[in-house]
Design an enzyme around this catalytic site. Structure first.
Site, PDB file in Angstrom:
ATOM      1  NE  ARG A 100    -114.446 -97.320 -25.223  1.00  0.00           N
ATOM      2  CZ  ARG A 100    -114.910 -96.838 -26.371  1.00  0.00           C
ATOM      3  NH1 ARG A 100    -114.061 -96.123 -26.982  1.00  0.00           N
ATOM      4  NH2 ARG A 100    -116.043 -96.504 -26.559  1.00  0.00           N
ATOM      5  NE  ARG A 111    -115.670 -92.448 -24.818  1.00  0.00           N
ATOM      6  CZ  ARG A 111    -117.015 -92.354 -25.096  1.00  0.00           C
ATOM      7  NH1 ARG A 111    -117.652 -93.307 -25.160  1.00  0.00           N
ATOM      8  NH2 ARG A 111    -117.402 -91.220 -25.363  1.00  0.00           N
ATOM      9  CG  ASP A 114    -113.842 -93.008 -28.066  1.00  0.00           C
ATOM     10  OD1 ASP A 114    -113.814 -94.106 -28.713  1.00  0.00           O
ATOM     11  OD2 ASP A 114    -114.486 -91.941 -28.428  1.00  0.00           O
ATOM     12  CG  ASP A 116    -114.130 -92.679 -32.583  1.00  0.00           C
ATOM     13  OD1 ASP A 116    -114.273 -93.889 -32.579  1.00  0.00           O
ATOM     14  OD2 ASP A 116    -114.604 -91.874 -31.652  1.00  0.00           O
TER      15      ASP A 116
END
Length: 171
Positions: A100, A111, A114, A116
């Site tokens: 990324r 991407r 990811d 989070d």
């Protein structure tokens, strides 16, 4: 490291495990998406994030920037002794190792991985780099569905340590 206090007739046995339970959302829409998730989770384990449980996989249309491939999304319940900002640093490290572009990529663009932080323990945390609970998790179906599956499904067959891998890996 878990510490177990033996009861020896003095009441119930209790288990103590240091660390904080966290929920991490995962997404990918580039390359071999299943392999990207598998490698990302493996790398998190190597960096000290203990994966306890994972959600099912969800394929979702891209949000915000819609002219891109669909995403494969999931969520994991994990335990870590890392403080919030160090956990964020580890997540960004794993994203970067997966390919990324963390500097110049289009916001909400494609991407390979990811990651989070959705929840970090039971206490809110906020500074200029991180806010948990994640401020937009409730408005994102691609986060809501995996988190709901992770936290409310009654099937415990996928608990870490079982004979099945936590997410699809290489054939």
């Amino acid at each position: 490291m878990a510490e177990i206090a033996a009861s020896a007739g003095r009441g119930p046995t209790r288990c103590y495990s240091p660390g904080v339970d966290v929920v991490i959302a995962l997404g990918t829409n580039m390359g071999n998406r299943g392999l990207n998730l598998h490698r990302g989770l493996r790398r998190l384990r190597e960096l000290g994030v203990q994966i306890l449980r994972h959600s099912a996989l969800f394929e979702t249309a891209a949000a915000y920037v819609t002219d891109q491939p669909s995403f494969l999304n999931a969520a994991v319940l994990a335990r870590t002794s890392l403080p919030p900002l160090e956990l964020l640093r580890v997540l960004k490290q794993v994203e970067g190792e997966a390919g990324r572009d963390l500097e110049g990529a289009q916001r909400f663009g494609p991407r390979p991985l990811d990651l989070d932080v959705v929840f970090y323990g039971a206490v809110p945390y906020r500074d200029e780099r991180l806010e948990v609970p994640h401020p937009r998790w409730r408005e994102r179906p691609f986060v809501q569905a995996p988190v709901s599956d992770l936290l409310y499904r009654r099937d415990d067959d996928d608990v870490a340590g079982s004979s099945t891998p936590p997410l699809p890996g290489p054939p």
